[in-house]
Design an enzyme around this catalytic site. Structure first.
Site, short mmCIF file in Angstrom:
data_model
loop_
_atom_site.label_atom_id
_atom_site.label_comp_id
_atom_site.label_asym_id
_atom_site.label_seq_id
_atom_site.Cartn_x
_atom_site.Cartn_y
_atom_site.Cartn_z
N GLY A 42 -8.65 -3.04 15.76
CA GLY A 42 -7.63 -3.84 15.07
C GLY A 42 -6.25 -3.56 15.65
O GLY A 42 -6.11 -3.07 16.78
N PHE A 128 -15.39 0.24 6.00
CA PHE A 128 -16.46 -0.07 6.95
C PHE A 128 -17.16 1.18 7.48
O PHE A 128 -18.18 1.09 8.16
CB PHE A 128 -15.90 -0.86 8.14
CG PHE A 128 -15.24 -2.15 7.78
CD1 PHE A 128 -15.72 -2.92 6.72
CD2 PHE A 128 -14.15 -2.62 8.48
CE1 PHE A 128 -15.11 -4.12 6.37
CE2 PHE A 128 -13.53 -3.81 8.15
CZ PHE A 128 -14.01 -4.57 7.09
N LYS A 151 -6.66 5.88 7.48
CA LYS A 151 -5.85 6.25 6.32
C LYS A 151 -6.55 5.79 5.04
O LYS A 151 -6.60 4.61 4.73
CB LYS A 151 -4.45 5.65 6.44
CG LYS A 151 -3.69 6.24 7.63
CD LYS A 151 -2.30 5.70 7.79
CE LYS A 151 -1.60 6.42 8.94
NZ LYS A 151 -0.24 5.92 9.18
N LYS A 236 0.21 8.01 0.77
CA LYS A 236 1.48 7.30 0.92
C LYS A 236 1.32 5.79 0.72
O LYS A 236 2.29 5.11 0.36
CB LYS A 236 2.12 7.62 2.27
CG LYS A 236 1.22 7.37 3.49
CD LYS A 236 1.40 6.00 4.09
CE LYS A 236 0.47 5.79 5.26
NZ LYS A 236 0.69 4.50 5.94
N ARG A 300 2.43 -2.71 5.83
CA ARG A 300 1.73 -3.87 5.28
C ARG A 300 1.56 -3.79 3.76
O ARG A 300 1.58 -4.81 3.08
CB ARG A 300 0.36 -4.02 5.96
CG ARG A 300 -0.67 -3.01 5.56
CD ARG A 300 -1.98 -3.16 6.30
NE ARG A 300 -1.92 -2.57 7.63
CZ ARG A 300 -2.99 -2.26 8.35
NH1 ARG A 300 -4.20 -2.50 7.86
NH2 ARG A 300 -2.88 -1.71 9.53
#
Length: 379
Positions: A42, A128, A151, A236, A300
């Site tokens: 990604g 995944f 993460k 976080k 994001r």
């Protein structure tokens, strides 16, 4: 002692010395050259593939030239994504406009991607991972190690928390380190200066990992606190949701800064409460306060949570609209942490985390973020 005995003794000592040297060499360097496999392609996966590919080319005495990347096959305008990456040297879907070194090879079969790899780099959404580990089990060479850039963590059906590094280690029976930091993928790919933290228990691998990842614009610090590094990178994302709620409500910098500071306190409390050996100084590394700041200003999770307040759309719809195929991790992490806290009867110790969870679930309104001390237990 006659001359013959002296010669025999000298020969014996030399043999012993050579044996000790050979043993030392094999304990500090397991393979003649390291072969790297990256699992995930990604936005962040391709950014780190670029760094690894360049560093491998700069250190061909230490690493095999070819760097394999497992890429989930997709069709882009009728053409396979792996073919695009291997011919154009660019992931046009997840990291458009950034060239990847030609020694980075995309492979759509995860088992083939890791064949003979001595270092596995995991950088895929954590939801995944269980299926991938099932596929990899029994296909990893002895002595291989891994490093996770994922993460998040996993909470099982018993509401027990499992760190990604521990999951990988238990399933594949290999040593696992962790890399986390203030690393927005697009900025890293553009060579904008930043830092990162690697948590690695095995000191023999510290220099190898630093050589593999460190660049003039991507500075690496290696510490021994794997769990602390990993927890910072996961927790976080919950705080970032709270920062996004502040932005969506139009609240000022003072308010947002307060939410970030209180979020850091709850991150530290959670880490120390559930994991022994987490070091206080880890929270001052790039994986700690620096990553928290950048995630709460440009990540994001902040972006989508701001839109959640402004548009009232669902998280699923916003993820599709705003992230271009990337996965939103903060909402899942908030849910997992809530389940752990509820089972351990610790909800009252984490009012901000619980308030953020309840806003995510639609149980209370986002404007209660600043009233977290009481909002977390409202009916």
């Amino acid at each position: 002692m006659n001359k013959k005995n002296i010669i025999i003794g000298s020969t014996l000592l030399a043999a012993i010395g050579a044996g000790v040297y050979a043993w030392q060499k094999t304990t500090t360097k397991k393979f003649e050259k390291e072969r790297i496999a990256i699992i995930g392609s990604g936005n962040w996966g391709m950014a780190i593939s670029r760094i690894i590919g360049l560093n491998v080319l700069d250190n061909l005495d230490l690493f095999e030239k070819e760097v394999r990347v497992y890429v989930y096959e997709e069709l882009i305008d009728g053409k396979k994504l792996t073919e695009i990456i291997n011919t154009q040297h660019e992931n046009v879907k997840y990291l458009s406009g950034i060239k990847i070194p030609e020694n980075v090879i995309a492979i759509p079969d995860i088992v083939k991607a890791v064949t003979d790899a001595t270092v596995l780099v995991f950088v895929t959404p954590h939801q995944f991972l269980p299926k991938m580990l099932d596929q990899l089990k029994g296909n990893i060479i002895p002595g291989a190690r891994a490093i996770t850039l994922i993460k998040g963590f996993v909470v099982d059906e018993k509401d027990e928390l499992h760190l990604i590094s521990k999951m990988i280690s238990d399933k594949l029976e290999i040593e696992v380190s962790a890399l986390m930091g203030a690393n927005v993928a697009n900025e890293v790919a553009r060579d904008e200066f930043c830092e990162t933290t690697i948590g690695c228990k095995n000191k023999n691998d510290h220099e190898m990992f630093k050589t593999l990842f460190d660049r003039p614009t991507f500075k690496v610090n290696v510490v021994s606190d794997v769990y602390g590094v990993e927890l910072c990178g996961s927790l976080k994302n919950i705080v970032a949701l709270g920062a996004g709620f502040c932005d969506g409500l139009g609240l000022g910098g003072n308010t947002k800064a307060a939410i970030i500071r209180i979020g850091l306190i709850e991150m530290k409390k959670f880490a120390h409460m559930f994991f022994s050996g987490v070091r206080e100084e880890t929270f001052l590394e790039s994986c700690g306060i620096a990553d928290l700041i950048t995630t709460c200003t440009g990540g994001r999770n902040r972006k989508v949570s701001e839109a959640f307040v402004k548009t009232k759309k669902s998280w699923v719809d916003l993820e599709k609209e705003l992230l271009g195929g990337q996965k939103l991790q903060g909402t899942l992490t908030a849910d997992e942490v809530y389940r752990v806290l509820k089972k351990q009867n610790k909800l009252n110790d984490f009012p901000l985390f619980v308030t953020i969870y309840r806003i995510v679930k639609g149980e209370i309104q986002a404007n209660l973020i600043t009233q977290f001390e009481t909002a977390y237990k409202k009916d």
